[in-house]
Design an enzyme around this catalytic site. Sequence first.
Site, short mmCIF file in Angstrom:
data_model
loop_
_atom_site.label_atom_id
_atom_site.label_comp_id
_atom_site.label_asym_id
_atom_site.label_seq_id
_atom_site.Cartn_x
_atom_site.Cartn_y
_atom_site.Cartn_z
N GLU A 103 0.82 -1.16 0.14
CA GLU A 103 -0.07 -0.12 0.11
C GLU A 103 0.81 1.07 -0.02
O GLU A 103 1.91 1.12 0.59
CB GLU A 103 -0.81 -0.02 1.28
CG GLU A 103 -1.81 1.17 1.41
CD GLU A 103 -3.00 1.16 0.28
OE1 GLU A 103 -2.65 1.54 -0.80
OE2 GLU A 103 -4.14 1.24 0.81
N ASP A 104 0.37 2.21 -0.56
CA ASP A 104 1.04 3.54 -0.53
C ASP A 104 1.22 4.45 0.66
O ASP A 104 2.17 4.65 1.09
CB ASP A 104 0.83 4.47 -1.67
CG ASP A 104 -0.97 4.66 -1.58
OD1 ASP A 104 -1.60 3.99 -0.60
OD2 ASP A 104 -1.58 5.29 -2.49
N ASP A 107 -3.88 6.54 5.90
CA ASP A 107 -4.32 7.61 6.77
C ASP A 107 -5.30 7.34 8.01
O ASP A 107 -4.80 6.96 8.84
CB ASP A 107 -4.97 8.47 5.69
CG ASP A 107 -5.53 9.70 6.16
OD1 ASP A 107 -5.36 9.79 7.57
OD2 ASP A 107 -6.19 10.67 5.40
N LYS A 135 0.27 7.67 8.60
CA LYS A 135 -0.21 8.65 9.37
C LYS A 135 -0.65 8.54 10.81
O LYS A 135 -1.03 7.33 10.97
CB LYS A 135 -1.06 9.74 8.86
CG LYS A 135 -0.82 10.25 7.20
CD LYS A 135 -1.93 11.04 6.77
CE LYS A 135 -1.38 11.79 5.41
NZ LYS A 135 -2.58 12.45 4.78
N PHE A 156 -1.17 16.27 3.99
CA PHE A 156 -1.51 15.52 2.60
C PHE A 156 -0.17 15.70 2.09
O PHE A 156 0.31 16.68 1.73
CB PHE A 156 -2.42 16.27 1.86
CG PHE A 156 -3.05 15.66 0.76
CD1 PHE A 156 -3.88 14.45 0.94
CD2 PHE A 156 -2.70 15.96 -0.46
CE1 PHE A 156 -4.47 13.96 -0.15
CE2 PHE A 156 -2.89 15.20 -1.42
CZ PHE A 156 -3.80 14.29 -1.37
N VAL A 157 0.34 14.60 1.67
CA VAL A 157 1.58 14.47 0.71
C VAL A 157 1.42 13.92 -0.74
O VAL A 157 0.43 13.27 -0.79
CB VAL A 157 2.61 13.68 1.63
CG1 VAL A 157 2.96 14.06 2.89
CG2 VAL A 157 2.03 12.08 1.65
#
Length: 183
Positions: A103-104, A107, A135, A156-157
């Site tokens: 997974e990237d 959140d 996060k 938020f990146v």
Amino acid sequence: MRAADLPDDLERVLYSQEEVAHRIDEVAAVIDKDYAGRDPLLVGVLNGAVMTMADLCRAMKIHCHMDWMAVSSYGAGTRSSGVVRILKDLTTDIEDRDVLIVEDIIDTGLTLSYLVQNLRTRNPRSLEIMAMFRKPEAISAPVDVKYIGYDIPNEFVVGFGLDYAGRYRNLTDVATLAEHVYK
Ligand code: 5GP
């Protein structure tokens, strides 16, 4: 593209391309050791995990297989919609396979906990998660993440596969966006 190519769009670079590559090598070495002799099936979550998957599997020194899933997550905004839908399912039967979800970013953990629940019903031999970024909120999510690239602040990146409104996936550094881009 690199952060230097986008002087007006980015607020701050969190990790350079070189740092990300180094961290991926470290995580790959642990995965190599844990999965030695097991040919794990890496399941990438489209579209964000494309870069993580590509770099992770190439940094690994053991055999692995690859498959992909697409689930709905963010639209053009920066907050989770709360709706998880399978847009593209696996082509592989995962029964009795050692599955590693790639997974990237995690959140809220909503996407991942849905995915884990769903894949568990298919009786894999083992099911673990590798996430490049996590996060703080995800700490309370009901998913156990075995391999983490970086724990990052609640911002938020973009970059390294992570987009905003479809852009910035091909940014090789990981950065926060300047406010004027999303306000
Ligand atoms: P969750 O369900 O954990 O809240 O959200 C996971 C998904 O939301 C990720 O796979 C990613 O697509 C998106 N996402 C969460 N945080 C960010 C972020 O900081 N930047 C980008 N570009 N996408 C994010």
